[in-house]
Scaffold this motif. Structure first.
Motif, PDB file in Angstrom:
ATOM      1  N   LYS A   2      42.542  46.484  35.627  1.00 60.29           N
ATOM      2  CA  LYS A   2      41.754  47.581  36.136  1.00 60.29           C
ATOM      3  C   LYS A   2      42.834  48.697  36.437  1.00 60.29           C
ATOM      4  O   LYS A   2      43.995  48.472  36.696  1.00 60.29           O
ATOM      5  CB  LYS A   2      41.296  47.247  37.509  1.00 60.29           C
ATOM      6  CG  LYS A   2      40.122  46.268  37.597  1.00 60.29           C
ATOM      7  CD  LYS A   2      39.485  45.868  38.884  1.00 60.29           C
ATOM      8  CE  LYS A   2      38.487  44.917  38.805  1.00 60.29           C
ATOM      9  NZ  LYS A   2      37.760  44.610  40.024  1.00 60.29           N
ATOM     10  N   LYS A   4      43.261  52.149  39.059  1.00 61.85           N
ATOM     11  CA  LYS A   4      43.054  52.703  40.051  1.00 61.85           C
ATOM     12  C   LYS A   4      43.560  54.085  40.249  1.00 61.85           C
ATOM     13  O   LYS A   4      44.960  54.198  40.185  1.00 61.85           O
ATOM     14  CB  LYS A   4      43.187  51.774  41.011  1.00 61.85           C
ATOM     15  CG  LYS A   4      42.592  50.642  41.153  1.00 61.85           C
ATOM     16  CD  LYS A   4      42.514  49.967  42.544  1.00 61.85           C
ATOM     17  CE  LYS A   4      41.907  48.736  42.535  1.00 61.85           C
ATOM     18  NZ  LYS A   4      40.999  48.206  41.609  1.00 61.85           N
ATOM     19  N   HIS A  36      36.282  51.565  47.949  1.00 60.92           N
ATOM     20  CA  HIS A  36      35.426  51.053  46.974  1.00 60.92           C
ATOM     21  C   HIS A  36      34.020  51.427  47.147  1.00 60.92           C
ATOM     22  O   HIS A  36      33.624  51.631  48.414  1.00 60.92           O
ATOM     23  CB  HIS A  36      36.040  49.683  46.789  1.00 60.92           C
ATOM     24  CG  HIS A  36      35.505  48.844  47.884  1.00 60.92           C
ATOM     25  ND1 HIS A  36      34.115  48.274  47.750  1.00 60.92           N
ATOM     26  CD2 HIS A  36      36.097  48.189  48.799  1.00 60.92           C
ATOM     27  CE1 HIS A  36      34.004  47.395  48.756  1.00 60.92           C
ATOM     28  NE2 HIS A  36      35.298  47.453  49.526  1.00 60.92           N
ATOM     29  N   GLY A  38      30.926  49.491  45.137  1.00 63.60           N
ATOM     30  CA  GLY A  38      30.423  48.714  44.103  1.00 63.60           C
ATOM     31  C   GLY A  38      31.852  48.211  43.291  1.00 63.60           C
ATOM     32  O   GLY A  38      32.690  48.052  43.883  1.00 63.60           O
ATOM     33  N   ALA A  39      31.716  48.693  41.996  1.00 55.16           N
ATOM     34  CA  ALA A  39      32.868  48.379  41.138  1.00 55.16           C
ATOM     35  C   ALA A  39      33.733  49.558  41.018  1.00 55.16           C
ATOM     36  O   ALA A  39      35.015  49.194  40.374  1.00 55.16           O
ATOM     37  CB  ALA A  39      32.300  47.818  39.752  1.00 55.16           C
ATOM     38  N   VAL A  40      33.458  50.637  41.797  1.00 55.72           N
ATOM     39  CA  VAL A  40      34.514  51.699  41.555  1.00 55.72           C
ATOM     40  C   VAL A  40      35.391  51.525  42.779  1.00 55.72           C
ATOM     41  O   VAL A  40      34.935  51.432  43.966  1.00 55.72           O
ATOM     42  CB  VAL A  40      33.725  52.977  41.783  1.00 55.72           C
ATOM     43  CG1 VAL A  40      34.502  54.151  41.550  1.00 55.72           C
ATOM     44  CG2 VAL A  40      32.472  52.986  40.628  1.00 55.72           C
ATOM     45  N   SER A  41      36.765  51.927  42.470  1.00 58.83           N
ATOM     46  CA  SER A  41      37.604  51.945  43.428  1.00 58.83           C
ATOM     47  C   SER A  41      38.540  52.924  43.406  1.00 58.83           C
ATOM     48  O   SER A  41      39.220  53.251  42.134  1.00 58.83           O
ATOM     49  CB  SER A  41      38.165  50.533  43.868  1.00 58.83           C
ATOM     50  OG  SER A  41      38.995  50.171  42.642  1.00 58.83           O
ATOM     51  N   ILE A  60      32.086  58.481  37.796  1.00 52.44           N
ATOM     52  CA  ILE A  60      31.527  57.394  38.282  1.00 52.44           C
ATOM     53  C   ILE A  60      29.988  57.140  37.548  1.00 52.44           C
ATOM     54  O   ILE A  60      29.458  58.057  37.563  1.00 52.44           O
ATOM     55  CB  ILE A  60      31.393  57.486  39.801  1.00 52.44           C
ATOM     56  CG1 ILE A  60      32.827  57.695  40.467  1.00 52.44           C
ATOM     57  CG2 ILE A  60      30.665  56.116  40.293  1.00 52.44           C
ATOM     58  CD1 ILE A  60      32.536  57.804  41.727  1.00 52.44           C
TER      59      ILE A  60
END
Length: 106
Positions: A2, A4, A36, A38-41, A60
């Motif tokens: 991932k 970030k 974060h 959901g799956a976004v951070s 996003i």
């Protein structure tokens, strides 16, 4: 793997509050705040450079941009100075709205 992003903040304390009002969860806090949704951070950093902030963007993707926009309108983000553009269909056939945070990050 991932990736970030480290998001710049002119006033990290106020930016922390702002992202929480927008619906992001503050997962850890310190010199860098980890958020974060959901799956976004991303990581909010206590560092500000005007040129960096004004050219920094995050995208996003979500199924219902209208619901998120409505949440932003209802969540009292106005006192934080956040600007959110109206939803528009872009030439690439995606509906988008663009929030600008306190540091002018898109």
């Amino acid at each position: 793997p991932k990736i970030k992003a480290f998001v710049p903040a002119r006033d990290i304390s106020l930016s922390r509050q702002c992202y929480q009002v927008l619906g992001f969860t503050l997962a850890s806090d310190g010199e860098v705040a980890y958020f974060h949704f959901g799956a976004v951070s991303f990581l909010l950093q206590d560092h500000y450079h005007e040129a960096l902030a004004e050219h920094f963007m995050m995208l996003i993707l979500m199924k219902d941009v209208a619901a998120w926009w409505a949440h932003g309108e209802e969540s009292q983000i106005t006192p934080y100075g956040i600007r959110v553009t109206e939803i528009a269909t872009k030439p690439w056939h995606m509906k988008e709205c663009s929030p600008y945070d306190l540091s002018n990050v898109l």
